[in-house]
Write an enzyme that holds these catalytic residues in place. Sequence first.
Site, PDB file in Angstrom:
ATOM      1  N   ARG A  27      -6.822  11.016  -7.523  1.00 16.67           N
ATOM      2  CA  ARG A  27      -8.067  10.243  -7.428  1.00 16.67           C
ATOM      3  C   ARG A  27      -9.317  11.107  -7.302  1.00 16.67           C
ATOM      4  O   ARG A  27     -10.431  10.570  -7.318  1.00 16.67           O
ATOM      5  CB  ARG A  27      -7.986   9.299  -6.222  1.00 16.67           C
ATOM      6  CG  ARG A  27      -7.238   7.994  -6.451  1.00 16.67           C
ATOM      7  CD  ARG A  27      -8.053   7.002  -7.280  1.00 16.67           C
ATOM      8  NE  ARG A  27      -9.460   6.945  -6.892  1.00 16.67           N
ATOM      9  CZ  ARG A  27      -9.928   6.332  -5.817  1.00 16.67           C
ATOM     10  NH1 ARG A  27      -9.109   5.682  -5.039  1.00 16.67           N
ATOM     11  NH2 ARG A  27     -11.208   6.354  -5.530  1.00 16.67           N
ATOM     12  N   TYR A  78     -14.678 -12.163   0.600  1.00 18.78           N
ATOM     13  CA  TYR A  78     -15.456 -11.015   0.113  1.00 18.78           C
ATOM     14  C   TYR A  78     -16.705 -11.470  -0.636  1.00 18.78           C
ATOM     15  O   TYR A  78     -17.789 -10.889  -0.499  1.00 18.78           O
ATOM     16  CB  TYR A  78     -14.603 -10.113  -0.790  1.00 18.78           C
ATOM     17  CG  TYR A  78     -13.622  -9.273  -0.004  1.00 18.78           C
ATOM     18  CD1 TYR A  78     -14.053  -8.237   0.815  1.00 18.78           C
ATOM     19  CD2 TYR A  78     -12.258  -9.516  -0.073  1.00 18.78           C
ATOM     20  CE1 TYR A  78     -13.156  -7.474   1.550  1.00 18.78           C
ATOM     21  CE2 TYR A  78     -11.351  -8.769   0.654  1.00 18.78           C
ATOM     22  CZ  TYR A  78     -11.810  -7.750   1.462  1.00 18.78           C
ATOM     23  OH  TYR A  78     -10.928  -6.995   2.194  1.00 18.78           O
ATOM     24  N   ASP A  97      -6.524  -3.591  -7.701  1.00 21.44           N
ATOM     25  CA  ASP A  97      -7.096  -4.112  -6.466  1.00 21.44           C
ATOM     26  C   ASP A  97      -7.381  -5.594  -6.653  1.00 21.44           C
ATOM     27  O   ASP A  97      -7.526  -6.057  -7.784  1.00 21.44           O
ATOM     28  CB  ASP A  97      -8.386  -3.372  -6.088  1.00 21.44           C
ATOM     29  CG  ASP A  97      -8.798  -3.714  -4.650  1.00 21.44           C
ATOM     30  OD1 ASP A  97      -8.204  -3.147  -3.715  1.00 21.44           O
ATOM     31  OD2 ASP A  97      -9.668  -4.587  -4.462  1.00 21.44           O
ATOM     32  N   ARG A 132       0.822  -1.220   0.000  1.00 26.50           N
ATOM     33  CA  ARG A 132       0.000   0.000   0.000  1.00 26.50           C
ATOM     34  C   ARG A 132       0.857   1.272   0.000  1.00 26.50           C
ATOM     35  O   ARG A 132       0.480   2.268   0.610  1.00 26.50           O
ATOM     36  CB  ARG A 132      -0.977   0.022   1.176  1.00 26.50           C
ATOM     37  CG  ARG A 132      -1.932  -1.163   1.223  1.00 26.50           C
ATOM     38  CD  ARG A 132      -2.908  -1.110   0.062  1.00 26.50           C
ATOM     39  NE  ARG A 132      -3.939  -2.129   0.161  1.00 26.50           N
ATOM     40  CZ  ARG A 132      -5.193  -1.869   0.517  1.00 26.50           C
ATOM     41  NH1 ARG A 132      -5.577  -0.671   0.806  1.00 26.50           N
ATOM     42  NH2 ARG A 132      -6.078  -2.841   0.571  1.00 26.50           N
ATOM     43  N   ARG A 149      -3.739   6.328   0.068  1.00 30.43           N
ATOM     44  CA  ARG A 149      -4.266   7.497   0.782  1.00 30.43           C
ATOM     45  C   ARG A 149      -3.282   8.239   1.662  1.00 30.43           C
ATOM     46  O   ARG A 149      -3.552   9.363   2.062  1.00 30.43           O
ATOM     47  CB  ARG A 149      -5.507   7.087   1.587  1.00 30.43           C
ATOM     48  CG  ARG A 149      -6.730   6.906   0.705  1.00 30.43           C
ATOM     49  CD  ARG A 149      -7.865   6.297   1.466  1.00 30.43           C
ATOM     50  NE  ARG A 149      -7.490   4.974   1.933  1.00 30.43           N
ATOM     51  CZ  ARG A 149      -8.183   4.275   2.822  1.00 30.43           C
ATOM     52  NH1 ARG A 149      -9.252   4.792   3.365  1.00 30.43           N
ATOM     53  NH2 ARG A 149      -7.787   3.075   3.183  1.00 30.43           N
TER      54      ARG A 149
HETATM   55  O1  1CP Z   1       0.430   0.506  -3.224  1.00 32.35           O
HETATM   56  C1  1CP Z   1      -0.446  -0.397  -3.195  1.00 32.35           C
HETATM   57  O2  1CP Z   1      -0.222  -1.468  -2.601  1.00 32.35           O
HETATM   58  C2  1CP Z   1      -1.735  -0.119  -3.881  1.00 32.35           C
HETATM   59  C3  1CP Z   1      -2.350  -1.228  -4.664  1.00 32.35           C
HETATM   60  C4  1CP Z   1      -3.383  -2.038  -3.887  1.00 32.35           C
HETATM   61  C5  1CP Z   1      -3.219  -3.344  -3.402  1.00 32.35           C
HETATM   62  C6  1CP Z   1      -1.958  -4.179  -3.428  1.00 32.35           C
HETATM   63  C7  1CP Z   1      -4.723  -1.658  -3.596  1.00 32.35           C
HETATM   64  C8  1CP Z   1      -5.327  -0.362  -3.905  1.00 32.35           C
HETATM   65  N1  1CP Z   1      -5.369  -2.723  -3.047  1.00 32.35           N
HETATM   66  C9  1CP Z   1      -4.473  -3.758  -2.892  1.00 32.35           C
HETATM   67  C10 1CP Z   1      -4.743  -5.109  -2.406  1.00 32.35           C
HETATM   68  C11 1CP Z   1      -5.920  -5.352  -1.546  1.00 32.35           C
HETATM   69  N2  1CP Z   1      -7.202  -4.898  -1.659  1.00 32.35           N
HETATM   70  C12 1CP Z   1      -5.888  -6.259  -0.469  1.00 32.35           C
HETATM   71  C13 1CP Z   1      -4.677  -7.049  -0.080  1.00 32.35           C
HETATM   72  C14 1CP Z   1      -3.706  -6.198   0.665  1.00 32.35           C
HETATM   73  C15 1CP Z   1      -4.114  -5.871   2.071  1.00 32.35           C
HETATM   74  O3  1CP Z   1      -4.314  -6.823   2.855  1.00 32.35           O
HETATM   75  O4  1CP Z   1      -4.211  -4.682   2.378  1.00 32.35           O
HETATM   76  C16 1CP Z   1      -7.155  -6.308   0.105  1.00 32.35           C
HETATM   77  C17 1CP Z   1      -7.616  -7.119   1.287  1.00 32.35           C
HETATM   78  C18 1CP Z   1      -7.989  -5.439  -0.662  1.00 32.35           C
HETATM   79  C19 1CP Z   1      -9.423  -5.192  -0.467  1.00 32.35           C
HETATM   80  C20 1CP Z   1      -9.648  -3.749  -0.271  1.00 32.35           C
HETATM   81  N3  1CP Z   1      -9.681  -2.849  -1.296  1.00 32.35           N
HETATM   82  C21 1CP Z   1      -9.777  -3.040   0.939  1.00 32.35           C
HETATM   83  C22 1CP Z   1      -9.760  -3.650   2.333  1.00 32.35           C
HETATM   84  C23 1CP Z   1     -11.123  -3.737   2.893  1.00 32.35           C
HETATM   85  C24 1CP Z   1     -11.194  -4.628   4.131  1.00 32.35           C
HETATM   86  O5  1CP Z   1     -11.728  -5.745   4.021  1.00 32.35           O
HETATM   87  O6  1CP Z   1     -10.670  -4.208   5.187  1.00 32.35           O
HETATM   88  C25 1CP Z   1      -9.918  -1.684   0.617  1.00 32.35           C
HETATM   89  C26 1CP Z   1     -10.104  -0.540   1.553  1.00 32.35           C
HETATM   90  C27 1CP Z   1      -9.841  -1.584  -0.798  1.00 32.35           C
HETATM   91  C28 1CP Z   1      -9.857  -0.359  -1.630  1.00 32.35           C
HETATM   92  C29 1CP Z   1      -8.513   0.078  -2.068  1.00 32.35           C
HETATM   93  N4  1CP Z   1      -7.626  -0.675  -2.802  1.00 32.35           N
HETATM   94  C30 1CP Z   1      -6.496   0.064  -3.092  1.00 32.35           C
HETATM   95  C31 1CP Z   1      -6.687   1.359  -2.515  1.00 32.35           C
HETATM   96  C32 1CP Z   1      -5.699   2.500  -2.621  1.00 32.35           C
HETATM   97  C33 1CP Z   1      -7.942   1.344  -1.890  1.00 32.35           C
HETATM   98  C34 1CP Z   1      -8.602   2.499  -1.143  1.00 32.35           C
HETATM   99  C35 1CP Z   1      -9.614   3.117  -2.031  1.00 32.35           C
HETATM  100  C36 1CP Z   1      -9.455   4.580  -2.199  1.00 32.35           C
HETATM  101  O7  1CP Z   1      -8.364   5.161  -2.189  1.00 32.35           O
HETATM  102  O8  1CP Z   1     -10.531   5.192  -2.405  1.00 32.35           O
END
Ligand code: 1CP
Length: 358
Positions: A54, A165, A90, A41, A45
């Site tokens: 974004r 999910y 994602d 990540r 954000r």
């Molecule tokens: O730099 C990076 O790593 C960004 C790329 C990235 C990755 C590797 C994003 C962007 N998502 C992910 C993987 C991801 N998505 C995982 C595995 C990693 C981890 O455990 O954190 C998981 C579980 C998700 C599912 C997901 N997508 C969540 C978690 C929700 C929960 O169950 O707690 C969330 C909040 C997202 C949205 C998301 N994905 C990525 C971003 C930057 C965001 C936030 C959305 C936004 O900025 O509006």
Amino acid sequence: MVPGGVPAWHAGRVNPQLADSVFVRACRREPVPHTPVWYMRQAGRSLPEYRRAREGVEMLTACATPDLVVEITMQPVRRYGVDAAIFFSDIVVPLKAIGVDLDIKPGVGPVVATPIRDRAGAAVLRPLEPGDVPYVTESVEALLKELGGTPLIGFAGGPFTLASYLIEGGPSKNHDRTKAMMYGDPELWHELMDRLGAITLAFLRVQAEAGASAVQLFDSWVGAVAPQDYRTYVLPHTAKIFAGLADLGVPRIHFGVGTGELLGVMGEAGADVVGVDWRVPLDEAALRVGAGKALQGNLDPAVLLAPWEVVEERAREVLERGRVAEGHVFNLGHGVLPSTDPDQLARLTDLVHEASAR
Ligand code: 1CP
């Protein structure tokens, strides 16, 4: 380049320049001039430039827009000088691409319109074709030009995490319904996991074939299962994914949260690198994972919210313990928290490079 605009090294799959990068060498347990570092990540954000990029663009739209994918993937590389870029996407992107009705809700995460609870639901999960995600191939190829010598990590969600999910319908604390299906209807569970495993494998292959130098499987929530259940209900599916990537020659990283008790059995799944969360010190993790693996991790992301002196002391300890591993890629134990000060990550990157210089 060869006709059709495909780089010549595609035939052998691994770009020889990047195969010699510090990050890839550490994944292969080869000698490195310093410990490589990147952050899960690292895009997102915590960065003001990410929030600007974004503005007014929905998450899944951003993931399907190559110009934005390139810009957001590059932001932390420019800012921190990390040793690898993580592809901006994602884990639910391939599911969306095959027609699953889902969205990423701000402040919540992935939300599925019709949760999968039976055979008819599972049957919706058709195989993923490269043509379903043309924007992924295009983005990876564009990124290779921007990145120069920095390797790109492709990724996908692990089958347990995706299943959670899809079955729960959104983020879940205890994964109750997911485990209810796993224990209560193993046949349906394995069918669902088979389909998700095939989608995940195809999605990782698309990224590697387009030029990603490594791939990471994020099975973030698999720490919810006990080791014996991991062996029965998850391992056959993750093992198939890693075996299906072997011919590509790119390092395969396997990560989950709360997996201290699973590190041994995860070590059997076939990855080259095992990601460790912050709960198990790396020297202990090396014993649990076993020989022949590199480790990735594992500074507690919350440590970055403390004063720099604390970050420095804890980071040095991670480096010290990481020396026990056959290869070490420095990372956090999970993703960067949104409230993290980017300057702390910039200092941490420099510290890792300087303190590990050999
Ligand atoms: O730099 C990076 O790593 C960004 C790329 C990235 C990755 C590797 C994003 C962007 N998502 C992910 C993987 C991801 N998505 C995982 C595995 C990693 C981890 O455990 O954190 C998981 C579980 C998700 C599912 C997901 N997508 C969540 C978690 C929700 C929960 O169950 O707690 C969330 C909040 C997202 C949205 C998301 N994905 C990525 C971003 C930057 C965001 C936030 C959305 C936004 O900025 O509006």
